[in-house]
Scaffold this motif. Structure first.
Motif: not given
Lengths: 266, 235
Positions: A72, A77, A104, A106, A108, A110-111, A120, A166, B126, B129-130, B132-135
């Motif tokens: 990370r 991060l 990661f 998990k 992660m 998207l919905r 995306f 992705r 949310l 949850e997201y 880390d992904l967005f960063r």
């Protein structure tokens, strides 16, 4: 990819640029004295590593060793309290950050549908999306049959393959994977490993964190072994598995619990 | 006093007969409420998303104020808007007092903190949850907020629904800034208050029945939408 780096000079400076991509080189990645603390506890202890281009580096170590934190920190991060990270000698900048991706533990997702998840990341990276491109990405991940399905309803293996697809959609030069197979069955694990191998073949540097010794043996070119926030070894994979240098690594490979005396005295 | 049964039958006949006065009140009520909720969503949802996403000095105080504003007394809001829009007020020149626009402004002020606070609560999980992904994807702040809102779209419908519930049932603010003028600013709640005071319980009850029916119908629609979303793992 080193061979791609031509010793040309950027028009506006002295940094050499990659002949094909027209971008400056980013390897080797070097961390020097990277230290991270949290409420007095040392989480990363002067981590110094050099990660070369083209190889598959596997980071191993017991829980709490600092493997994920190292990943990370290099990926940007988290910011270490001390130390620095350089990319072919230059500090972290927007260019190197845009050329890496991370998967990661998990997925992660998207919905949205599997297809929309790929679209995306392509859009967020400012790339054009087309059905043909997205279909190709999904097909390579063997997910074309679930393209329209809600991503979060896919099986665990499919979800993780989608997460990797992705990340690969961004065509990264550097791919971090943080225990991507932690909850997967053997067949799904092999499918994920196949994707990792194809990414490497395409030129991406792989940095993988895993607890799975079998997976590390299958994948690693070199192994970084960490314990209690410190790097104890960084060796070629064969050397590491044949004769680990540290007693902590020896105990880890033998499946024995190891109490680090240095950590308990800190 | 007329007995309850006959009031009910009179109310039902008004509804069934398509009474012009009744339906003009309903249409205006829905117009005012839906516009106010739309404005509340346009401001409140991004505000809630920003508060859920970013850490800045004073964030805790901002959230506390927002939460406190969820309980803004409608009559106080009505009075404040009245003072702003009255002829001697700073916006008096616009001539908005006693118009549906004034009612929309008052209701939007009432529902925006509610929608923002509920959106923040809904999007905070949310964001965890997201994040880390967005960063990792190096999203720009505006893209991050947009993505977060889209991911939380079904949860946010509940925030909008709460705003709708507050606005459609509100009487204090709209009666002050709207004036309850027939065919101009009379909405269901102000009409119910007026007709009850006049003793025309049938019209009041008819309006009450419709108000409750609309509230149930909107709730049912949102509930059904959320169920579908949950089934598809989109919620």
């Amino acid at each position: 990819m080193l061979e791609r780096v031509a010793a040309t000079t950027a028009q506006n400076g002295s940094a050499p640029i990659d002949a094909k991509s027209g971008r400056p080189p980013m390897f080797p990645i070097a961390t020097r004295g990277m230290t991270l603390r949290d409420r007095g506890r040392v989480l990363l202890d002067r981590v110094s590593l050099t990660l070369d281009q083209g190889t598959r580096t596997v980071i191993m170590g017991p829980n709490g060793a600092g493997k994920s934190l190292t990943l990370r920190a290099i990926h940007g991060l988290i910011r270490p309290d001390e130390g620095d990270i350089t990319w072919a000698g230059r500090p972290t900048d927007a260019d190197v950050l845009s050329r890496q991706a991370m998967v990661f533990q998990k997925p992660m997702l998207l919905r949205r549908s599997a297809r929309a998840n790929i679209e995306f990341v392509l859009r967020s990276a400012g790339r054009t999306t087309s059905n043909q491109l997205v279909d190709g990405i999904l097909a390579r991940a063997r997910l074309i049959h679930v393209a329209a399905s809600p991503a979060r309803l896919l099986s665990g293996g499919e979800q993780q393959r989608l997460a990797i697809a992705r990340a690969l959609a961004l065509e990264p030069d550097l791919l971090f994977l943080d225990e991507p197979c932690a909850n997967l069955d053997p067949a799904s694990t092999l499918a994920v490993e196949d994707m990792i191998e194809r990414a490497r073949t395409a030129g991406a540097k792989i940095v993988l964190v895993t607890h799975d010794i079998g997976q590390a043996r299958r994948i690693a070119d070199d192994v970084v072994f960490m314990s209690s926030g410190r790097v104890l070894e960084h060796s070629a994979a064969a050397a590491f598995f044949d004769k680990p240098k540290s007693s902590a690594a020896e105990a880890y490979l033998a499946g024995r619990l190891y109490i680090d005396p240095a950590a308990s005295s800190r | 006093m007329t007995d309850l049964g006959s009031i009910f039958s009179l109310a039902l006949s008004l509804v069934i007969s398509g009474d012009q006065q009744l339906y003009s009140i309903i249409v205006l009520s829905l117009r005012v409420t839906l516009t106010a909720v739309l404005l509340g969503c346009l401001v409140g949802i991004p505000l809630g998303a920003a508060l859920a996403t970013y850490r800045f000095p004073g964030r805790g105080a901002a959230i506390a104020v927002l939460n406190a504003f969820m309980g803004l007394p409608p009559v106080v809001v009505g009075l404040a808007v009245y003072l702003m829009l009255s002829r001697s007020g700073p916006f008096g020149v616009l001539g908005l007092l006693y118009t549906p626009t004034a009612m929309i402004i008052a209701q939007a002020i009432l529902v925006t903190p509610l929608i923002a606070a509920l959106s923040r609560q809904s999007l905070a999980d949310l964001h965890t949850e997201y994040d880390d992904l967005f960063r990792s994807l190096r999203l720009r702040p505006s893209d991050k907020i947009r993505a977060l809102i889209w991911e939380g779209r079904y949860g946010l419908s509940t925030a909008a629904l709460a705003g709708f519930g507050r606005a459609i049932a509100e009487v204090g603010a709209v009666i002050i800034v709207g004036g309850n003028i027939e065919h101009v600013t009379r909405v269901m709640t102000t009409a119910i208050a007026l007709e009850t005071s006049k003793g025309d319980l049938a019209l009041a009850l008819a309006l009450g029945l419709i108000l409750v029916t609309i509230a149930i119908a909107v709730n049912a629609a949102v509930l059904s939408l959320n169920r579908t979303a949950r089934r598809l793992a989109y919620a």
